[in-house]
Design an enzyme around this catalytic site. Structure first.
Site, short mmCIF file in Angstrom:
data_model
loop_
_atom_site.label_atom_id
_atom_site.label_comp_id
_atom_site.label_asym_id
_atom_site.label_seq_id
_atom_site.Cartn_x
_atom_site.Cartn_y
_atom_site.Cartn_z
N CYS A 1 41.73 45.33 33.83
CA CYS A 1 41.21 44.86 35.20
C CYS A 1 39.93 44.60 35.43
O CYS A 1 39.64 43.61 35.94
CB CYS A 1 41.34 46.39 36.20
SG CYS A 1 42.91 47.15 36.09
N HIS B 1 36.07 47.37 41.78
CA HIS B 1 35.97 47.77 39.87
C HIS B 1 35.14 47.12 39.27
O HIS B 1 35.35 46.75 38.13
CB HIS B 1 37.77 47.61 39.52
CG HIS B 1 37.94 48.66 38.35
ND1 HIS B 1 39.08 48.63 37.64
CD2 HIS B 1 37.05 49.70 37.95
CE1 HIS B 1 38.92 49.50 37.08
NE2 HIS B 1 38.00 50.26 37.12
N ASP C 1 45.99 40.98 38.55
CA ASP C 1 44.97 40.53 37.63
C ASP C 1 45.34 40.70 36.01
O ASP C 1 44.60 40.33 35.31
CB ASP C 1 44.01 41.90 37.72
CG ASP C 1 44.51 43.25 37.91
OD1 ASP C 1 45.94 43.18 37.57
OD2 ASP C 1 43.95 44.12 38.18
N GLN C 2 46.63 41.29 35.68
CA GLN C 2 46.81 41.31 34.26
C GLN C 2 48.48 41.69 34.34
O GLN C 2 49.12 41.92 35.58
CB GLN C 2 46.23 42.08 33.62
CG GLN C 2 46.31 43.48 33.52
CD GLN C 2 45.19 44.13 34.62
OE1 GLN C 2 44.11 43.81 34.67
NE2 GLN C 2 45.58 45.25 35.34
N ASP D 1 47.85 44.50 41.67
CA ASP D 1 47.12 45.32 40.53
C ASP D 1 48.10 45.70 39.47
O ASP D 1 48.95 46.62 39.97
CB ASP D 1 46.19 46.67 41.10
CG ASP D 1 45.34 47.04 39.79
OD1 ASP D 1 45.42 46.60 38.82
OD2 ASP D 1 44.30 47.87 40.28
N ASP D 2 48.08 45.25 38.25
CA ASP D 2 49.18 45.73 37.16
C ASP D 2 50.73 44.97 37.57
O ASP D 2 51.65 45.87 36.95
CB ASP D 2 49.18 46.84 37.04
CG ASP D 2 48.08 47.77 36.44
OD1 ASP D 2 46.79 46.90 36.05
OD2 ASP D 2 47.88 48.61 35.92
#
Length: 586
Positions: free
Chosen positions: A76, A137, A343-344, A36-37
């Site tokens: 996200c 999420h 995710d990004q 995540d991130d």
């Protein structure tokens, strides 16, 4: 035994082993490890020399590394919706038209619609055992707190253990809040207005120019007290109501504890693998790392060269190592496709009041999370499948995280849905070298629900054109992000619109430093014409769908609130450590 009979036996053996091998190739186990991130500049295999990621690097060394792997969205919620469905998030209503592009409350009514088809649903129908461990999420409930219409178990997963919403600074005491801008707008400014009004009226009253009734004075004080009280309630109740850990449909820890959280998620994943050694399985290990609030177990605290962020990355890498060891131990390595991604891009604006950097590195690329400069959407993309994918392969072609949907659906022997547009493309021909160019001629980059940019890779050309219709206004002007607002926004006065669009050749200018013009590119107008035509044709394929991230779906609804006790004033439980209910004993 006659010669002819021996030949028949040999032929039968060849056919038998061939069918077994074919079945292993067509129905592999699938393990997805999604950070995540995490920035593309964080893992060692992408050039980082100071963060230790030996297990992530091991996946790259033993398989394929994409260097232009792209998230379908730089946020996200929409990115994960696209990943699971193989479709741009705007098609499912999972792209916002407001400033808020993700779910913040467990009691929101929006989420991934039940009529969307995830790869988990299709693999489950093919006999796969499926599990999501970690962050979801994508919504929970629609109309009541137990309908679970958006829950992972309603989208093809047999088992869920993790966070139904996300990890936020507000979830960890002492880590600050993500609501600073909102608090300033809805609390501090109104309080200032009330204060100025009171001082002004009292001054006029003292000068004899205006007689201030007592009820006005006390009404202003009551309004100020109400605003302060509401803020205090929000800050007090946000953590227990929204930072929760679930097992399937049950809340097992409210609020969640960060103590050994990665170890617990890893243990759950290992149990799932051990339960399914004899059947094909899909494991989506959706890490909490490295979204803020940052955390790590005591064994990792202070061990990296990059503070809390580095500690979290290295703990996640340890977890991936445990998964790879389990595959080796169970002799499942050659039967398992492992995919590692994020995710990004990294969150550039994650800097504390003390100046500590809590965001990662996007390497040479501009921008980060929440914008469509390369740093926001270019993500790690690593795939390993021994015996099928050539070790040490590097592919520079543009690919999307949406491509994983059709790739594993076809490998599982399922058919792609024919009643909807699937934007992803099967990666196997590219991964195995059967084709050398990505099947994506065009990719479309959305900022929330707004078409932000188009990427064009012409056939039989090395150029990769990228045209921006608008770009975010970075603040401060010479910075690489939108620091006052913590993320960049997608419309209004927060963006600069470009007519003609801002054009780059990503193959020659990956840092996006030198926009082209008709003077520097002979085919400037023709390139933009083709890209505009592609954008127009793409938008014609979109259907009007309910906006899952509208304010009506985003806002907190008390009747949807999950609570592990009968009283909303005391939503506290820890069935993880006490072993009550279905929670696990640590």
């Amino acid at each position: 035994m006659s010669k002819s009979r021996k030949m028949k036996m040999l032929l039968l053996l060849i056919l038998f082993y061939g069918s077994v091998n074919s079945d292993e190739v067509s129905k592999p186990n699938i393990i997805i490890a999604m950070a995540d991130d995490l920035g593309i500049g964080d893992p060692g295999c992408y050039g980082n020399t100071t963060l230790r990621t030996p297990n992530i690097d091991r996946i790259a060394k033993g398989g394929v590394k994409f260097t232009q792997h792209l998230a379908a969205s730089p946020l996200c919620t929409p990115s994960r919706a696209a990943f699971l469905t193989g479709r741009y998030p705007v098609r499912s209503g999972m792209a916002s038209r407001s400033k808020v592009g993700v779910f913040l409350f467990s009691a929101s009514s929006g989420g991934l619609p039940a009529n969307e088809i995830t790869f988990a649903k299709l693999l489950k129908n093919q006999g796969y055992s499926t599990a999501l461990i970690g962050k979801w999420h994508l919504g929970i409930n629609c109309n009541s707190r137990d309908d679970f219409c958006h829950h992972p178990l309603n989208h093809g997963f047999d088992h869920f253990y993790g966070l139904p919403v996300t990890n936020l600074r507000d979830c960890k005491p002492g880590s600050g809040t993500v609501f600073t801008t909102a608090i300033h707008m809805f609390v501090f400014i109104p309080l200032q207005i009330v204060g100025i009004a009171l001082v002004t009226l009292e001054a006029l009253n003292c000068l004899g120019l205006f007689r201030l009734p007592h009820w006005v004075f006390f009404s202003c004080l009551l309004l100020a007290a109400t605003i302060i009280g509401l803020l205090a309630c929000f800050l007090h109740f946000f953590r227990p109501l929204n930072c929760i850990l679930m097992r399937n449909h049950e809340v097992v820890q409210q609020p969640m504890s960060y103590e050994n959280l990665t170890q617990r998620l890893t243990r759950e994943a290992l149990k799932f693998i051990n339960r399914n050694t004899g059947t094909p399985f899909l494991l989506f290990l959706s890490y909490i790392h490295v979204h803020t609030a940052l955390f790590s177990a005591k064994e990792f605290v202070g061990k990296s060269k990059h503070g809390m962020y580095g500690d979290a990355v290295e703990e996640m890498d340890w977890s991936i190592g445990q998964i790879l060891k389990a595959l080796d131990k169970k002799k499942l390595t050659n039967k398992t496709l492992v995919y590692f991604t994020s995710d990004q891009g990294a969150h550039i604006e994650e800097v504390t009041d003390k100046g500590d950097i809590h965001g990662g590195s996007n390497g040479i690329y501009k921008g980060g999370k929440a914008n469509n400069w390369e740093g926001g959407i270019r993500i790690p993309g690593l795939l390993r499948w021994p015996g099928v994918l050539q070790p040490g392969t590097v592919i520079d072609e543009p690919t999307s995280n949406m491509d994983f949907f059709p790739t594993i659906v076809k490998l599982a022997g399922a058919k792609l849905p024919d009643d909807r547009v699937i934007d992803g493309r099967d990666l196997m021909p590219l991964l195995q070298g059967k084709i050398l160019q990505s099947e994506h001629e065009f990719l479309f980059h959305y900022c929330n629900a707004y078409l932000n940019a188009v990427r064009w890779h012409p056939r039989n050309s090395t150029s990769i054109w990228k045209a921006f219709f608008f770009t975010p206004k970075f603040k401060p002007d010479d910075s690489n992000g939108c620091f006052p607002t913590h993320v960049c926004f997608c419309n209004g006065h927060y963006v600069t619109r470009h007519n003609p669009p801002l054009l780059f050749d990503i193959s020659k200018d990956p840092k996006e430093r030198h926009p082209l013009t008709s003077k520097t590119e002979n085919h400037f107008h023709e390139i933009l014409r083709v890209m505009q035509e592609a954008a127009d044709n793409h938008t014609k394929t979109l259907s009007v769908v309910p906006n899952q991230l509208s304010w009506g779906n985003l806002l907190w609804k008390p009747w949807l609130q999950l609570c592990c006790s009968s009283s909303y004033l005391s939503c506290h439980c820890d069935r993880e450590t006490k072993g009550r209910g279905k929670g696990v004993r640590l």
